[in-house]
Design an enzyme around this catalytic site. Sequence first.
Site, PDB file in Angstrom:
ATOM      1  N   SER A  30     -39.323  74.867 -85.315  1.00 48.15           N
ATOM      2  CA  SER A  30     -38.755  74.077 -86.425  1.00 48.15           C
ATOM      3  C   SER A  30     -38.516  72.635 -85.972  1.00 48.15           C
ATOM      4  O   SER A  30     -38.501  72.351 -84.784  1.00 48.15           O
ATOM      5  CB  SER A  30     -37.409  74.666 -86.835  1.00 48.15           C
ATOM      6  OG  SER A  30     -37.463  76.072 -86.856  1.00 48.15           O
ATOM      7  N   GLY A  31     -38.318  71.769 -86.941  1.00 44.01           N
ATOM      8  CA  GLY A  31     -37.944  70.385 -86.643  1.00 44.01           C
ATOM      9  C   GLY A  31     -39.055  69.406 -87.023  1.00 44.01           C
ATOM     10  O   GLY A  31     -40.042  69.775 -87.667  1.00 44.01           O
ATOM     11  N   SER A  32     -38.890  68.167 -86.566  1.00 43.73           N
ATOM     12  CA  SER A  32     -39.814  67.111 -86.977  1.00 43.73           C
ATOM     13  C   SER A  32     -40.923  66.864 -85.966  1.00 43.73           C
ATOM     14  O   SER A  32     -41.789  66.017 -86.196  1.00 43.73           O
ATOM     15  CB  SER A  32     -39.026  65.813 -87.184  1.00 43.73           C
ATOM     16  OG  SER A  32     -38.450  65.408 -85.945  1.00 43.73           O
ATOM     17  N   ASP A  89     -33.383  69.783 -78.898  1.00 45.18           N
ATOM     18  CA  ASP A  89     -32.456  68.666 -79.102  1.00 45.18           C
ATOM     19  C   ASP A  89     -32.190  67.938 -77.795  1.00 45.18           C
ATOM     20  O   ASP A  89     -31.911  66.746 -77.785  1.00 45.18           O
ATOM     21  CB  ASP A  89     -31.136  69.204 -79.684  1.00 45.18           C
ATOM     22  CG  ASP A  89     -31.382  69.829 -81.043  1.00 45.18           C
ATOM     23  OD1 ASP A  89     -32.038  69.184 -81.879  1.00 45.18           O
ATOM     24  OD2 ASP A  89     -30.977  70.988 -81.250  1.00 45.18           O
ATOM     25  N   LYS A  99     -30.857  73.818 -78.468  1.00 44.27           N
ATOM     26  CA  LYS A  99     -31.656  73.911 -79.691  1.00 44.27           C
ATOM     27  C   LYS A  99     -30.760  74.327 -80.840  1.00 44.27           C
ATOM     28  O   LYS A  99     -29.682  74.887 -80.612  1.00 44.27           O
ATOM     29  CB  LYS A  99     -32.789  74.938 -79.508  1.00 44.27           C
ATOM     30  CG  LYS A  99     -33.958  74.382 -78.704  1.00 44.27           C
ATOM     31  CD  LYS A  99     -35.073  75.399 -78.505  1.00 44.27           C
ATOM     32  CE  LYS A  99     -35.639  75.868 -79.833  1.00 44.27           C
ATOM     33  NZ  LYS A  99     -36.043  74.774 -80.729  1.00 44.27           N
ATOM     34  N   GLU A 108     -35.745  81.066 -83.692  1.00 46.34           N
ATOM     35  CA  GLU A 108     -36.449  80.341 -82.625  1.00 46.34           C
ATOM     36  C   GLU A 108     -36.337  81.097 -81.306  1.00 46.34           C
ATOM     37  O   GLU A 108     -37.293  81.235 -80.561  1.00 46.34           O
ATOM     38  CB  GLU A 108     -35.885  78.929 -82.475  1.00 46.34           C
ATOM     39  CG  GLU A 108     -36.238  78.019 -83.639  1.00 46.34           C
ATOM     40  CD  GLU A 108     -35.556  76.666 -83.560  1.00 46.34           C
ATOM     41  OE1 GLU A 108     -34.485  76.569 -82.918  1.00 46.34           O
ATOM     42  OE2 GLU A 108     -36.100  75.712 -84.139  1.00 46.34           O
ATOM     43  N   LYS A 126     -34.998  63.150 -75.730  1.00 46.25           N
ATOM     44  CA  LYS A 126     -34.456  64.492 -75.453  1.00 46.25           C
ATOM     45  C   LYS A 126     -34.373  64.793 -73.957  1.00 46.25           C
ATOM     46  O   LYS A 126     -33.840  65.828 -73.567  1.00 46.25           O
ATOM     47  CB  LYS A 126     -35.305  65.543 -76.158  1.00 46.25           C
ATOM     48  CG  LYS A 126     -35.648  65.265 -77.617  1.00 46.25           C
ATOM     49  CD  LYS A 126     -34.455  64.936 -78.473  1.00 46.25           C
ATOM     50  CE  LYS A 126     -34.790  64.787 -79.944  1.00 46.25           C
ATOM     51  NZ  LYS A 126     -35.208  66.016 -80.608  1.00 46.25           N
TER      52      LYS A 126
HETATM   53  O1  DER Z   1     -33.282  73.036 -84.292  1.00 48.80           O
HETATM   54  C1  DER Z   1     -34.115  73.006 -83.344  1.00 48.80           C
HETATM   55  O2  DER Z   1     -33.921  73.558 -82.254  1.00 48.80           O
HETATM   56  C2  DER Z   1     -35.362  72.250 -83.601  1.00 48.80           C
HETATM   57  O3  DER Z   1     -36.373  72.624 -82.742  1.00 48.80           O
HETATM   58  C3  DER Z   1     -35.025  70.780 -83.586  1.00 48.80           C
HETATM   59  O4  DER Z   1     -33.741  70.520 -83.140  1.00 48.80           O
HETATM   60  C4  DER Z   1     -35.992  69.883 -82.840  1.00 48.80           C
HETATM   61  O5  DER Z   1     -35.763  68.648 -83.436  1.00 48.80           O
HETATM   62  P1  DER Z   1     -36.865  67.528 -83.627  1.00 48.80           P
HETATM   63  O6  DER Z   1     -38.202  68.109 -83.231  1.00 48.80           O
HETATM   64  O7  DER Z   1     -36.812  67.194 -85.071  1.00 48.80           O
HETATM   65  O8  DER Z   1     -36.403  66.437 -82.727  1.00 48.80           O
END
Ligand code: DER
Length: 237
Positions: A30-32, A89, A99, A108, A126
Amino acid sequence: SAIEAAKRLAAYTAVDHHIFPQHRVIGIGSGSTVPYVVERIVAQGQEANRHRVFIPTGFQSKNLIVDAGLVLGDIEQFPNIDVTIDGADEVDDHLNCIKGGGGCQYREKVLAEAATTFVLVADYRKKSLVLGTTWHHGVPLELVPFGYARVLQRLVALGAQPSVTLRMAGAAKAGPVVSDNGNFIVDAIFPEERMRHPTELLKELKGLTGIVEVGLFCGMAKAAYFGNEDGSVTIRK
Ligand code: DER
């Protein structure tokens, strides 16, 4: 932006190093940053992806797979994953990471554990030496709504800042964030001394009744890829 370019660089490099034709069951986090992972996998072509299934870590991840025209798989049908790639994160230099910034840490962690190879992708922000020194929002925890007030009390007893509260949805909705599993999310800030020993902290947190999962992934990742501002890639293994 430099950050988006760094995310793309990390994602592309990780896919090029870890996703080969023989890999059939792929976990998508998940995430960007993970959209760039999917982008690079799609670029491997229809032939390479024809026999693959992609397992999601939540609503956003599922839509990413579907929108990319990749075959969606169910973890119950594919309990053993070849490679899971996910964001983070914050990552320390032992590949422990925080995370759950996106509130998806339960699924996850399921996919990270189910994978033969678990890989992290992130931009340069990060990279860290001690968890909690660049990510200041605390350790994300998923907890069952019933009895949550007592859990908050016990978190403080374990050293969490007394200001610990449920993650609220803000303007998006009155009340707390509810996870894909129907639970609450809490962000607990612990002192640096505790964050220097994430495995011990993880064990204590998992022992609390009501805690479903903790956004500390210790010793799980085989590698972490960071895109840097100067266009280089840092790989931690
Ligand atoms: O929630 C999580 O662990 C996601 O992987 C996320 O925090 C990763 O964030 P980003 O790829 O948007 O920086």
